[in-house]
Motif scaffolding. Structure first.
Motif, short mmCIF file in Angstrom:
data_model
loop_
_atom_site.label_atom_id
_atom_site.label_comp_id
_atom_site.label_asym_id
_atom_site.label_seq_id
_atom_site.Cartn_x
_atom_site.Cartn_y
_atom_site.Cartn_z
N ALA A 1 0.82 -1.22 0.00
CA ALA A 1 0.00 0.00 0.00
C ALA A 1 0.86 1.27 0.00
O ALA A 1 0.31 2.37 0.09
N ALA A 2 2.16 1.13 -0.09
CA ALA A 2 3.06 2.30 -0.05
C ALA A 2 2.70 3.30 -1.15
O ALA A 2 2.41 2.92 -2.28
N LYS A 3 2.71 4.56 -0.78
CA LYS A 3 2.41 5.64 -1.73
C LYS A 3 3.72 6.30 -2.14
O LYS A 3 4.45 6.84 -1.30
N ILE A 4 4.02 6.23 -3.45
CA ILE A 4 5.33 6.66 -3.95
C ILE A 4 5.17 7.65 -5.09
O ILE A 4 4.35 7.47 -5.99
N VAL A 5 5.99 8.69 -5.05
CA VAL A 5 6.10 9.65 -6.16
C VAL A 5 7.52 9.54 -6.69
O VAL A 5 8.49 9.70 -5.95
N MET A 6 7.65 9.23 -7.97
CA MET A 6 8.96 9.12 -8.59
C MET A 6 9.41 10.49 -9.09
O MET A 6 8.63 11.22 -9.71
N LEU A 7 10.65 10.83 -8.79
CA LEU A 7 11.21 12.12 -9.21
C LEU A 7 12.40 11.82 -10.10
O LEU A 7 13.32 11.09 -9.70
N SER A 8 12.40 12.36 -11.33
CA SER A 8 13.45 11.97 -12.26
C SER A 8 13.94 13.13 -13.12
O SER A 8 13.18 14.03 -13.49
N VAL A 9 15.23 13.10 -13.44
CA VAL A 9 15.79 14.07 -14.38
C VAL A 9 15.43 13.67 -15.80
O VAL A 9 15.44 14.49 -16.71
N SER A 10 15.09 12.39 -15.99
CA SER A 10 14.74 11.89 -17.32
C SER A 10 13.27 12.16 -17.64
O SER A 10 12.40 11.96 -16.79
N GLU A 11 13.01 12.59 -18.86
CA GLU A 11 11.64 12.80 -19.31
C GLU A 11 11.25 11.77 -20.36
O GLU A 11 10.30 11.96 -21.10
N ASP A 12 11.98 10.67 -20.40
CA ASP A 12 11.68 9.59 -21.33
C ASP A 12 10.36 8.93 -20.93
O ASP A 12 10.22 8.46 -19.80
N PRO A 13 9.38 8.88 -21.83
CA PRO A 13 8.09 8.25 -21.51
C PRO A 13 8.21 6.81 -21.03
O PRO A 13 7.34 6.32 -20.31
N ALA A 14 9.32 6.14 -21.41
CA ALA A 14 9.50 4.75 -20.98
C ALA A 14 9.56 4.66 -19.47
O ALA A 14 9.04 3.71 -18.87
N PHE A 15 10.18 5.65 -18.83
CA PHE A 15 10.28 5.65 -17.38
C PHE A 15 8.91 5.84 -16.74
O PHE A 15 8.60 5.23 -15.73
N VAL A 16 8.09 6.69 -17.36
CA VAL A 16 6.75 6.94 -16.83
C VAL A 16 5.91 5.67 -16.91
O VAL A 16 5.25 5.27 -15.95
N VAL A 17 5.96 5.03 -18.08
CA VAL A 17 5.18 3.81 -18.27
C VAL A 17 5.64 2.73 -17.30
O VAL A 17 4.82 2.02 -16.70
N ARG A 18 6.94 2.63 -17.12
CA ARG A 18 7.47 1.62 -16.20
C ARG A 18 6.96 1.87 -14.78
O ARG A 18 6.57 0.95 -14.05
N ALA A 19 6.96 3.15 -14.38
CA ALA A 19 6.49 3.50 -13.03
C ALA A 19 5.01 3.13 -12.87
O ALA A 19 4.61 2.55 -11.85
N VAL A 20 4.22 3.46 -13.87
CA VAL A 20 2.79 3.15 -13.81
C VAL A 20 2.56 1.65 -13.73
O VAL A 20 1.73 1.16 -12.95
N GLU A 21 3.32 0.91 -14.54
CA GLU A 21 3.17 -0.55 -14.53
C GLU A 21 3.54 -1.17 -13.18
O GLU A 21 3.01 -2.20 -12.80
N MET A 22 4.45 -0.51 -12.47
CA MET A 22 4.86 -0.99 -11.15
C MET A 22 3.86 -0.63 -10.06
O MET A 22 3.98 -1.07 -8.93
N GLY A 23 2.89 0.23 -10.40
CA GLY A 23 1.92 0.66 -9.41
C GLY A 23 2.32 1.90 -8.66
O GLY A 23 1.68 2.27 -7.66
N ILE A 24 3.38 2.57 -9.13
CA ILE A 24 3.80 3.83 -8.51
C ILE A 24 2.77 4.90 -8.85
O ILE A 24 2.37 5.05 -10.01
#
Length: 206
Positions: free
Chosen positions: A73-96
């Motif tokens: 149930a952990a609530k996580i916000v990912m903060l990144s210098v990268s704006e590559d959509p691949a990172f966003v999709v990966r985060a969403v797929e992980m449940g972030i």
């Protein structure tokens, strides 16, 4: 609200603190690497954890995976210098639940934290637009690599040194070294060890 910031850049932590200085109900905790961040999460049980993608010891994705293994149930916000959509999709797929770029207006980070704390989800508007406007193909890093890059990354992932990779593939040391540098840039790896971790995470080490 208790917020844990896991980032190795003091200016980022300072900026996060500044976002909530006028709110006495907010407590900011901090950790500079994944090991300390994981320990702090288990000890302090923050309401929201802000995780930098590029941590010095593990990727932010791996830290998030470990945290969620302990607390789904952990609530996580990912903060990144990268704006590559691949990172966003990966985060969403992980449940972030949140993803914000370091180049965004800092107020977006505050908005993301509050929205995620309330049980919602938040992705920076321009990243969401890029992600869902046809850039989702980038979600799999393998689609962005040549066969040579894949071979080199696979061998690095199994622990081979650059000289050993060059010998195995019949390439010059310089070619492998240059390709390794390009792979770091393409995958957002800070150093060689980070690149090896990424290869392991996407199962190229087998």
């Amino acid at each position: 609200m208790r917020i844990l910031i896991v980032d190795d850049h003091p200016i980022v932590v300072t900026g996060c603190r500044a976002l909530f200085t006028s709110d006495p109900s907010v407590e900011i905790l901090e950790a500079s690497d994944a090991k300390d961040g994981h320990r702090a999460y288990l000890q302090k049980h923050p309401d929201v954890t802000v995780v930098d993608v590029g941590l010095p010891d593990l990727t932010g994705f791996e830290l998030s995976r470990r945290i969620r293994k302990e607390d789904p149930a952990a609530k996580i916000v990912m903060l990144s210098v990268s704006e590559d959509p691949a990172f966003v999709v990966r985060a969403v797929e992980m449940g972030i639940q949140g993803y914000v770029s370091k180049s965004d207006d800092p107020r977006l980070l505050a908005k993301a934290i509050r929205k995620v704390a309330a049980g919602g989800r938040f992705v920076s508007p321009h990243l969401a637009e890029a992600t869902f406007a046809g850039a989702v193909i980038k979600a799999n890093p393998l689609t962005q690599m040549s066969s040579r890059e894949l071979d080199i990354l696979r061998l690095l992932g199994r622990g081979d040194r650059i000289s050993e990779v060059a010998s195995e593939l019949g390439l010059s040391y310089k070619t492998v070294a240059n390709t390794t540098s390009m792979l770091k840039s393409k995958l957002g790896a800070k150093n060689h060890s980070d690149l090896v971790r990424i290869a392991v995470e996407i199962d190229l080490h087998r």
